[in-house]
Each structure stands twice: as structure tokens, then as C-alpha cells.
Design an enzyme around this catalytic site. Sequence first.
Site, short mmCIF file in Angstrom:
data_model
loop_
_atom_site.label_atom_id
_atom_site.label_comp_id
_atom_site.label_asym_id
_atom_site.label_seq_id
_atom_site.Cartn_x
_atom_site.Cartn_y
_atom_site.Cartn_z
N ASN A 1 9.80 4.46 2.98
CA ASN A 1 9.28 3.56 5.07
C ASN A 1 10.25 3.30 5.40
O ASN A 1 11.09 2.68 4.58
CB ASN A 1 8.03 3.05 5.12
CG ASN A 1 6.82 3.24 5.06
OD1 ASN A 1 6.15 3.82 3.24
ND2 ASN A 1 6.39 3.77 5.80
N CYS B 1 4.15 9.58 0.08
CA CYS B 1 3.05 9.87 0.08
C CYS B 1 3.15 10.77 -1.60
O CYS B 1 3.50 11.45 -1.31
CB CYS B 1 2.79 10.27 1.18
SG CYS B 1 0.47 10.88 0.87
N ARG C 1 0.88 -1.47 -0.33
CA ARG C 1 0.29 -0.28 0.00
C ARG C 1 0.80 1.94 0.29
O ARG C 1 0.66 2.13 -1.10
CB ARG C 1 -1.14 0.09 1.11
CG ARG C 1 -1.89 0.92 1.00
CD ARG C 1 -1.64 2.46 1.37
NE ARG C 1 -0.86 2.74 3.21
CZ ARG C 1 -0.24 3.28 3.51
NH1 ARG C 1 -0.62 4.45 2.82
NH2 ARG C 1 0.00 3.72 5.01
N ASP C 2 1.75 1.39 1.08
CA ASP C 2 2.37 2.57 1.32
C ASP C 2 3.19 2.53 0.07
O ASP C 2 3.88 3.69 -0.16
CB ASP C 2 2.88 2.86 2.35
CG ASP C 2 3.26 4.29 3.00
OD1 ASP C 2 3.63 5.06 2.15
OD2 ASP C 2 3.21 4.86 4.28
N HIS D 1 8.63 6.89 7.98
CA HIS D 1 9.44 7.44 6.92
C HIS D 1 11.04 8.02 7.77
O HIS D 1 11.34 8.07 8.20
CB HIS D 1 8.57 8.72 5.88
CG HIS D 1 7.24 7.44 5.37
ND1 HIS D 1 6.81 6.92 4.26
CD2 HIS D 1 6.05 6.95 6.35
CE1 HIS D 1 6.32 6.87 4.07
NE2 HIS D 1 5.44 7.19 5.10
N HIS E 1 4.86 4.41 12.37
CA HIS E 1 4.95 4.15 11.19
C HIS E 1 5.87 4.74 10.56
O HIS E 1 5.16 7.00 10.77
CB HIS E 1 3.17 4.72 10.61
CG HIS E 1 3.44 4.38 9.02
ND1 HIS E 1 2.82 3.38 8.74
CD2 HIS E 1 3.26 5.64 8.21
CE1 HIS E 1 2.66 3.74 6.83
NE2 HIS E 1 3.60 5.28 7.25
#
Length: 302
Positions: free
Chosen positions: A251, A242, A20-21, A211, A209
Site C-alpha cells: 500500500n 492481496c 489488515r492489508d 497500492h 486506497h
Amino acid sequence: MTHRLDGLPERVTVYEVGPRDGLQNEKAIIPVEVKAEFVDRLADAGHQVIEATSFVHPKWVPQLADAEELLTRLERRPGVRYPVLVPNERGLDRALALGVTEIAIFASATETFAAKNLNRSLEGQFAMFEPVVARALDNGLKVRGYVSMVFGDPWEGPTPIDQVVTVGRRLLDMGCYELSLGDTIGVGTPGHARALIEAFGAPDRLAVHFHDTYGQALANTLAALQAGVSVVDASTGGIGGCPYAESATGNLATEDLVWMLHGLGIETGLDLDKLIATSTWLAGLLGRPSPSRVVQALAGKG
Ligand code: HMG
Ligand code: MG
């Protein structure tokens, strides 16, 4: 060889966000069968939570416009959770139609990012999320909450801790089982991470979470573990970012995290060799090497 440090958890849940990310931020559109193979390889490497895709507006994130097709193709393994991002009721309808059992909503800690990422004001984002969470819980789904820009925001500068806590508590009060603290642009440092977690006062409800834009993600994660957190988001190969925050880069790489955790004698259930093989395979398809230092050190040596 393992050397323990005091005050750390015995086991850490690695919440994998690569599909996803990671893939939301790729310039190229990755074929859906490659995505399905990626997710399946991650399960094969021992992941028990894999954030598979997003049911956001396909024009906002065209990279994940194939969410329906991916979930239709995916062989969902027993014992593996496959949460998806859902911003609004339209996204929830789409997720429910595919039999999703776990979703994540994603709020912003700042006014500017709420506008850029969600087309809502800081206050307006809650009006969007409230009916999503209520209906998801009525349907027996688990709902995770994210809060983004927890340390700083590219437009507003440092984010005040009490502002993050106010947004995060609202998501927990709505019924999110867990809150993931997103350093979307990677500007945090370990003391800041600890101060934020302490300000919430409930580390067992928190995940981190981070980055890795400034190379601080692993150090911040260690500070979070020392503060009582035991769920860590990471992406295999260190891909991610993002599209609505340009300074967001990859990430924390799952491999870098797992190297540290296993060295500390902390269980993850993950097979590092299989993760490295997966990110090397993916890097070949994406046409660039993984930024993960552990992958660079170990690729080809398995
Ligand atoms: P909007 O334009 O305000 O949407 O976007 P709207 O509510 O006004 O609806 C407009 C039209 O879009 C309607 O269609 C809706 O049906 C349709 P019409 O009636 O005009 O024909 N629509 C949808 N269609 C499909 N799926 C949907 C959907 N929603 C509306 N879900 C919206 C608001 C929230 C949808 C948009 O801003 C959006 O999709 N944003 C998502 C951005 C995003 O995915 N960003 C990346 C994820 S966040 C992140 O990466 C950070 C994180 O990793 C943590 C960290 O690092 O900090 C989680
Ligand atoms: Mg992120």
C-alpha cells in the site's frame, strides 16, 4: 517548513490498513502478540482509525485466522476506531461476538476478481453483502464499502469508469457510510484518479486506497485530495497486497503520505517519528527493510 497548495483539505483522516492489508500478504504467520503490539503502537502514534484484521474464511487468508484472539487481546482505546473486514454473514456473526462496532465489506469492480477473491460472480457478490449490511446497520454498526480493481485488473485490463461507479453506488445505496476506491494492483495515474472521483460526484463519501506497485500512489493521492477527498488509506511501512491478485504489492506507505501532508500544512494528528520507529521495528521482525522512501531516509536519525 510548510508550503500550502490551493484547494486542499485542512485535515486528512489517514485510515491505517497495515495490520489488515499489510499482514494478510505476509508469507510468515506473525504471532498474535506481535500484531497486538503493532496495532497498539499505531494508536500511540496518533492513529484514530486502524483496520485491525479480517473475519474472512481462515483457509482463504490463514495469516489473519487469529482475528478472534487478536480482538480479545487488543486494548481498544477510547477515541480509536478498529474496523475489520467482513465478507459474509458468517464473518459478521464472528465480528459481533467480539463486540466489533465497525466493519468493511469489499466488492470487486470486475467479474474475474470477484470470482478469485470472493468465489462469487460480479452480481453474486451483492447477494452476499446485502444481508451483512442490513444486519450490521440493525445492530448499530458503521459499514464501510471497498471497491477493488478500480483502474485495472490483471486479467481484464483497464476497468471502465462507469463499471466502477455502478458497483460503488450500489454499496453506498446499501448503506455504506463511505466508499474506498481500491487500486489493488497500483496501475492508476493521477488524471484517471480525478476522472473516477468526478464520475462519482460525491467526494465527501469517498476514500482512496492506492497500492504503490508502479510508484504512483502518492501522485494519485494528491490528485484525489485536489478532487475533494479527505480520507486516505495507507499502511505503516508500506506493507500490503492481496493474496488473490499477484501483482498487488504494498500500500501507499503512511510515512510517505504523512511527509507530504505535513509539508503541505495539512493536519493528520500523526507523529511521524513514532510511525517510523514502528515500521522499523516491524521490518526487523519481517526480516526485510520497509519499501517506504521516507522510512529509508529517516530511520535511525530520530
Ligand atoms: P466460499 O468458499 O464461497 O464460502 O468463500 P461459503 O459461503 O461457500 O462457505 C463455505 C464454508 O466456509 C462454510 O463452512 C462456511 O461456514 C465457512 P461449512 O458449512 O462448509 O462447514 N465460512 C466461513 N468461516 C469463517 N469465517 C467466514 C466464513 N465464510 C464462510 N467469514 C468467502 C467465500 C467470501 C468466505 C471467501 O472467498 C473469503 O474468505 N474471501 C476473502 C478473501 C480475502 O480476504 N481477500 C483479501 C481482502 S480484499 C483486499 O485485500 C482488497 C482491499 O484491500 C482493497 C483493494 O486493495 O482494492 C480491501
Ligand atoms: Mg488493498
